[in-house]
Design a protein around this motif. Structure first.
Motif, short mmCIF file in Angstrom:
data_model
loop_
_atom_site.label_atom_id
_atom_site.label_comp_id
_atom_site.label_asym_id
_atom_site.label_seq_id
_atom_site.Cartn_x
_atom_site.Cartn_y
_atom_site.Cartn_z
N ALA A 1 -21.82 -5.43 18.77
CA ALA A 1 -20.36 -5.48 18.62
C ALA A 1 -19.85 -4.33 17.76
CB ALA A 1 -19.95 -6.82 18.01
N ALA A 2 -20.59 -3.99 16.73
CA ALA A 2 -20.15 -2.93 15.81
C ALA A 2 -20.35 -1.53 16.38
CB ALA A 2 -20.90 -3.07 14.48
N GLN A 3 -21.37 -1.35 17.21
CA GLN A 3 -21.74 -0.01 17.66
C GLN A 3 -21.33 0.34 19.09
OE1 GLN A 3 -23.13 2.26 15.57
NE2 GLN A 3 -22.85 0.70 14.00
N SER A 4 -20.88 -0.64 19.86
CA SER A 4 -20.54 -0.39 21.27
C SER A 4 -19.36 0.58 21.39
CB SER A 4 -20.17 -1.71 21.95
OG SER A 4 -19.74 -1.47 23.27
N VAL A 5 -19.40 1.38 22.43
CA VAL A 5 -18.29 2.30 22.72
C VAL A 5 -17.23 1.64 23.59
CG1 VAL A 5 -19.82 4.31 22.52
CG2 VAL A 5 -19.34 3.35 24.79
N LEU A 6 -17.44 0.38 23.97
CA LEU A 6 -16.52 -0.30 24.89
C LEU A 6 -15.39 -1.03 24.17
CD1 LEU A 6 -19.15 -1.90 27.29
CD2 LEU A 6 -18.00 0.33 27.49
N ALA A 7 -14.30 -1.18 24.88
CA ALA A 7 -13.19 -1.99 24.40
C ALA A 7 -13.58 -3.46 24.52
CB ALA A 7 -11.94 -1.72 25.24
N GLU A 8 -12.93 -4.29 23.71
CA GLU A 8 -13.16 -5.74 23.77
C GLU A 8 -12.70 -6.26 25.13
OE1 GLU A 8 -14.56 -9.11 23.20
OE2 GLU A 8 -14.69 -7.83 21.43
N TYR A 9 -13.41 -7.24 25.64
CA TYR A 9 -13.09 -7.83 26.94
C TYR A 9 -11.94 -8.82 26.79
CZ TYR A 9 -13.91 -9.29 31.72
OH TYR A 9 -13.77 -9.53 33.06
N PRO A 10 -10.97 -8.79 27.70
CA PRO A 10 -9.86 -9.75 27.61
C PRO A 10 -10.35 -11.16 27.96
CG PRO A 10 -9.66 -8.40 29.60
CD PRO A 10 -10.82 -7.85 28.81
N THR A 11 -10.01 -12.11 27.12
CA THR A 11 -10.44 -13.49 27.36
C THR A 11 -9.34 -14.34 27.99
OG1 THR A 11 -9.82 -14.09 25.10
CG2 THR A 11 -12.13 -13.46 25.48
N ASP A 12 -8.22 -13.72 28.29
CA ASP A 12 -7.10 -14.47 28.86
C ASP A 12 -6.93 -14.24 30.36
OD1 ASP A 12 -6.33 -11.82 28.63
OD2 ASP A 12 -4.30 -12.28 27.94
N ILE A 13 -7.95 -13.72 31.02
CA ILE A 13 -7.84 -13.49 32.47
C ILE A 13 -8.76 -14.46 33.21
CG2 ILE A 13 -7.12 -11.08 32.29
CD1 ILE A 13 -10.00 -10.24 32.87
N GLN A 14 -8.38 -14.76 34.45
CA GLN A 14 -9.17 -15.65 35.30
C GLN A 14 -9.29 -15.11 36.72
OE1 GLN A 14 -7.44 -19.57 35.17
NE2 GLN A 14 -7.95 -19.85 33.01
N ASP A 15 -8.24 -14.49 37.22
CA ASP A 15 -8.21 -14.00 38.59
C ASP A 15 -9.37 -13.03 38.85
OD1 ASP A 15 -6.67 -13.58 41.22
OD2 ASP A 15 -6.92 -11.54 40.44
N GLY A 16 -9.99 -13.18 40.00
CA GLY A 16 -11.14 -12.35 40.34
C GLY A 16 -10.88 -10.86 40.23
N LEU A 17 -9.78 -10.40 40.79
CA LEU A 17 -9.50 -8.96 40.76
C LEU A 17 -9.16 -8.47 39.36
CD1 LEU A 17 -7.68 -8.29 44.15
CD2 LEU A 17 -10.06 -7.84 43.51
N ASP A 18 -8.61 -9.34 38.52
CA ASP A 18 -8.37 -8.96 37.13
C ASP A 18 -9.71 -8.73 36.42
OD1 ASP A 18 -5.62 -9.06 37.46
OD2 ASP A 18 -5.45 -11.09 36.65
N HIS A 19 -10.69 -9.58 36.71
CA HIS A 19 -12.02 -9.38 36.13
C HIS A 19 -12.67 -8.12 36.68
CE1 HIS A 19 -12.64 -12.91 33.63
NE2 HIS A 19 -12.14 -13.68 34.58
#
Length: 164
Positions: A90-108
């Motif tokens: 979590a501290a070293q990743s270069v990625l943005a945090e994943y949104p936890t408020d999505i459900q729709d397949g295409l949003d994922h």
């Protein structure tokens, strides 16, 4: 040098091994983070493409597990210590945090594409860096990961390129 190395008969100079280990541990953290983000999508996807996406996301997570192991083992082969806890990731990743408020397949699919692309970029830069450092074996490891990331990004983007 900051990084305490374990004794090895591997013939790469210590300063090269230290630089490569740092890069590998950054990649390890990011790959672990990406794997957990893919699992987040796998567990929470909803919609008409549920089963196809649920299964694809699971395949992606399994593939990332293999890369995580390969990266960690390369660190230890070079005499380093693999840094692969969830907190380190979590501290070293270069990625943005994943949104936890999505459900729709295409949003994922979109959220994952937005994470696969920077990881693919990181991996490509690592190919060049490790090659420049003279570590062809690690560059080759990264090349294999890069091909897989590009293929997965293609799979994700193919869903987004079709009209809704």
């Amino acid at each position: 040098m900051g990084e305490q190395l374990h004794a090895t008969r591997l013939d790469l100079p210590e300063e090269i091994r230290v630089a490569v280990i740092r890069l590998l541990n950054q990649s390890l953290a990011t790959a672990l983070d990406l794997k957990t983000q893919v699992k987040q999508a796998h567990w929470n996807v909803k919609g008409p493409q549920f089963i196809a996406l649920h299964e694809m996301f699971d395949e992606m997570a399994t593939e990332l597990d293999g890369f995580v192991d390969d990266l960690a083992e390369r660190v230890t082969a070079l005499g380093g210590t693999a840094l692969g806890t969830a907190r380190i990731a979590a501290a070293q990743s270069v990625l943005a945090e994943y949104p936890t408020d999505i459900q729709d397949g295409l949003d994922h699919v979109k959220a994952l594409a937005e994470r696969y692309a920077p990881f693919a970029h990181h991996v490509r830069a690592a190919i060049a860096e490790t090659d420049e450092l003279g570590d062809a074996d690690t560059a080759d490891l990264y090349t294999g990961i890069s091909r897989a990331m590009d293929k997965r990004l293609w799979f994700l983007e193919a869903h987004l390129q079709a009209a809704r």
